[in-house]
Motif scaffolding. Structure first.
Motif: not given
Length: 92
Positions: A43-44, A48-49, A55-57, A89-91
């Protein structure tokens, strides 16, 4: 649909999530079946794709909070720390 299955609800358009009404029953699924951890990883990655990186963080933060602070889903800790975090991806 999957958030509901896991006992989680989307609370705004920024991707923030919270416990759903049925969280106690549904968190059992997260604590008992490692197959669900693979689903969360997929899902995570899919978020991203599909252009929903932001929404992942919030979802990973929620899972980590529940696992590490609230101790409601302790069995998910390893997957959260070893897999879920690294899908972001966004750290920041």
């Amino acid at each position: 649909m999957m958030l509901e299955f896991f006992g989680i609800k989307l609370i705004d358009k920024m991707g923030n999530v919270a416990r759903a009404v049925n969280w106690q029953e549904r968190f059992q699924h997260l604590n008992e079946s490692q197959h669900n951890y693979l689903r969360i990883t997929r899902i995570l990655k899919s978020l991203g794709e599909l252009g929903y990186e932001s929404f992942k963080s919030p979802l990973v933060k929620f899972i980590l909070h529940e696992a590490l602070v609230e101790n409601t889903i302790p069995n998910i800790k390893q997957s959260a720390l070893e897999y879920f975090v690294y899908t972001i991806r966004d750290r920041r």
